[in-house]
Design an enzyme around this catalytic site. Structure first.
Site, PDB file in Angstrom:
ATOM      1  N   ASN A   7     -59.003 -43.226  39.006  1.00  0.00           N
ATOM      2  CA  ASN A   7     -57.994 -43.805  38.131  1.00  0.00           C
ATOM      3  C   ASN A   7     -57.119 -42.648  38.118  1.00  0.00           C
ATOM      4  O   ASN A   7     -56.808 -42.078  39.271  1.00  0.00           O
ATOM      5  CB  ASN A   7     -59.269 -43.113  37.001  1.00  0.00           C
ATOM      6  CG  ASN A   7     -59.164 -43.908  35.818  1.00  0.00           C
ATOM      7  OD1 ASN A   7     -57.577 -43.991  35.727  1.00  0.00           O
ATOM      8  ND2 ASN A   7     -59.568 -43.571  34.477  1.00  0.00           N
ATOM      9  N   GLN A  52     -50.415 -41.053  35.200  1.00  0.00           N
ATOM     10  CA  GLN A  52     -49.842 -41.560  34.744  1.00  0.00           C
ATOM     11  C   GLN A  52     -49.550 -41.360  32.876  1.00  0.00           C
ATOM     12  O   GLN A  52     -49.220 -41.834  32.980  1.00  0.00           O
ATOM     13  CB  GLN A  52     -50.231 -43.545  34.037  1.00  0.00           C
ATOM     14  CG  GLN A  52     -51.730 -43.428  33.145  1.00  0.00           C
ATOM     15  CD  GLN A  52     -52.006 -44.312  33.358  1.00  0.00           C
ATOM     16  OE1 GLN A  52     -52.778 -45.084  33.981  1.00  0.00           O
ATOM     17  NE2 GLN A  52     -52.174 -44.997  32.767  1.00  0.00           N
ATOM     18  N   CYS A 108     -51.071 -47.833  34.464  1.00  0.00           N
ATOM     19  CA  CYS A 108     -52.059 -48.112  35.355  1.00  0.00           C
ATOM     20  C   CYS A 108     -52.229 -49.242  36.131  1.00  0.00           C
ATOM     21  O   CYS A 108     -52.640 -48.934  37.677  1.00  0.00           O
ATOM     22  CB  CYS A 108     -53.232 -48.245  34.702  1.00  0.00           C
ATOM     23  SG  CYS A 108     -53.258 -49.871  33.223  1.00  0.00           S
ATOM     24  N   HIS A 141     -57.369 -52.220  31.051  1.00  0.00           N
ATOM     25  CA  HIS A 141     -56.932 -51.243  31.728  1.00  0.00           C
ATOM     26  C   HIS A 141     -56.725 -51.157  33.923  1.00  0.00           C
ATOM     27  O   HIS A 141     -58.456 -52.373  34.423  1.00  0.00           O
ATOM     28  CB  HIS A 141     -58.015 -49.768  32.114  1.00  0.00           C
ATOM     29  CG  HIS A 141     -57.006 -48.438  33.090  1.00  0.00           C
ATOM     30  ND1 HIS A 141     -56.212 -48.231  32.519  1.00  0.00           N
ATOM     31  CD2 HIS A 141     -58.148 -47.463  33.260  1.00  0.00           C
ATOM     32  CE1 HIS A 141     -55.932 -47.328  33.493  1.00  0.00           C
ATOM     33  NE2 HIS A 141     -57.582 -46.668  34.030  1.00  0.00           N
TER      34      HIS A 141
END
Length: 438
Positions: A380, A64, A70, A358
């Protein structure tokens, strides 16, 4: 003055510190090193590894970059296995920029609509002031992601690739903030003057679209879908609209529910947050509140069937970004400082110490002989430089305190909780931490 900090009191603090040999040693260490290097628990670091008994990912990580997307990355990442499997691809990536464009446009409309609805309130009203403080942030929630997909569909990354501003959104966001706050001023003035506030809203949105197009490009209304599969065969499937592509490859997102763990409020109930959303007219953001074991079991069940799971958490707590690991006791701050920092999850939420910050994706779990989770594998969206080529490892000790939300199919939940989805949700205020945007 009562409660004034007296010089004598500070002198006593200094004397106590000077007499504490351990405090002076820690002072030497912390003045020359980050506190995380001093407080880290080496036994935990040495005892963690990324191997998992169940692992569903076989694709590359996404990035990102310098944006707060996210929740969009994790939402799209949780759905991309359907395309990979159906088309027999080695890897695939949706366009996050496409979703980003329409989220900004829809959020602008949502914000201006709220400003019209609340025009009878003073600008210093707490709800109005809260909305004005962040009218166009990058973050979002699962239900907001679903609202975008259902209205605007999805496209492959090549159909709307990244731009400088999608990867580094700060300057674009600053312009949009100024534009929307000016728009808030104008629609409120129009309402009070008995003029056409809706016309002001539409003109502001036209200008928002113009800014977004300059920064992010113009979203495609159709694209040619073609690819080469893992056997080397070329496929040209034809021209698709974003909505047709979503219908062909995505599951029925109406069957998914956002399950949260909020120990401040009653489990087995649904909740929503005032003025939280992005698409006017979409289903409201609704949470089903449950014990963390419900979240654990739902994630494990989904992973066992080969699918990843969207999740939201407070990522900065007890986290080593470079190593890509989390553990409930990774840093012994209390032992290092010699102070008490303990708070329950409910207390952290009540006193501003915690919120969802997040969103990522569960892609694996390591189960012991009895089937209990030891650690988790997390996809992630920070690139390949951290952790196991971008995948992080989370010890289960981190789960209870710092994981807040998951998105799973309803059939992964106990029947009594599924029944609770039909209840009228309790309404939390706009500034409640459960309304934070990942």
């Amino acid at each position: 003055m009562a409660n004034e900090l007296a010089r004598e009191t500070v002198a006593e603090f200094a004397n106590q510190f000077a007499r504490d040999a351990v405090a002076r040693v820690v002072q030497n260490a912390v003045t020359q090193n980050p506190i995380t290097k001093v407080a880290e628990d080496r036994a935990i670091i040495n005892g963690i590894d990324p191997s998992m008994s169940i692992k569903v990912d076989h694709w590359a990580i996404t990035n990102q970059k310098k944006s707060g997307r996210c929740w969009l990355f994790s939402g799209l990442n949780s759905l991309k296995p359907g395309v990979i499997t159906a088309a027999s691809l080695k890897d695939f990536e949706f366009s996050q920029n496409y979703q980003f464009f329409y989220d900004k446009l829809e959020k602008s409309n949502y914000f201006l609509t709220s400003m019209i609805d609340l025009a009878d309130r003073d600008v210093d009203d707490r709800t109005v002031h809260y909305l004005l403080s962040d009218p166009i942030g990058d973050g979002g929630q699962w239900n907001m992601f679903v609202a975008l997909v259902k209205k605007w569909g999805v496209v492959p990354k090549y159909a709307m690739p990244e731009t400088e501003s999608s990867s580094n959104s700060q300057l674009m966001d600053r312009t949009l903030e100024m534009l929307l706050r000016r728009g808030a001023r104008d629609v409120r003035a129009a309402v009070k003057a008995g003029k056409d506030a809706d016309a002001v809203r539409k003109e502001t949105l036209r200008q928002v679209y113009r800014v977004l197009s300059m920064h992010l490009g113009t979203p495609p209304t159709s694209f040619v879908w073609q690819y080469r599969d893992t056997d080397g065969n070329f496929h040209r499937e034809g021209t698709f609209t974003p909505q047709q592509f979503a219908e062909k490859y995505l599951p029925n997102l109406d069957e998914y529910v956002c399950v949260v763990n909020d120990p401040r409020n009653e489990y087995g109930k649904t909740y929503t947050v005032d003025r939280l959303g992005n698409v006017v007219g979409a289903k409201p953001v609704v949470y089903l509140n449950a014990d963390t074991d419900v979240l654990r079991n739902a994630v494990i069940s989904t992973l066992k069937d080969g699918a990843p799971v969207w999740m939201g958490c407070d990522t900065s707590k007890q986290s080593d970004r470079e190593r890509g690991i989390w553990d409930g006791k990774l840093y012994d701050y209390e032992g290092t400082y010699g102070i008490d920092l303990a708070m329950s999850k409910a207390e952290e939420l009540r006193f501003g110490e915690a919120m969802m910050t997040h969103a990522m994706v569960f892609t694996g779990v390591d189960l012991d002989e009895e089937g209990a989770p030891r650690r988790w594998r997390i996809e992630n969206s920070w690139g390949e430089e951290h952790g196991d080529k971008g995948f992080f490892t989370m010890n289960d000790s981190w789960f209870d305190q710092h994981v807040f939300e998951i998105a799973v199919a309803k059939d992964r939940l106990p029947e009594d909780l599924v029944a609770a989805l039909d209840s009228e949700p309790g309404v939390l205020p706009a500034w409640d931490p459960m309304g934070s945007l990942a």
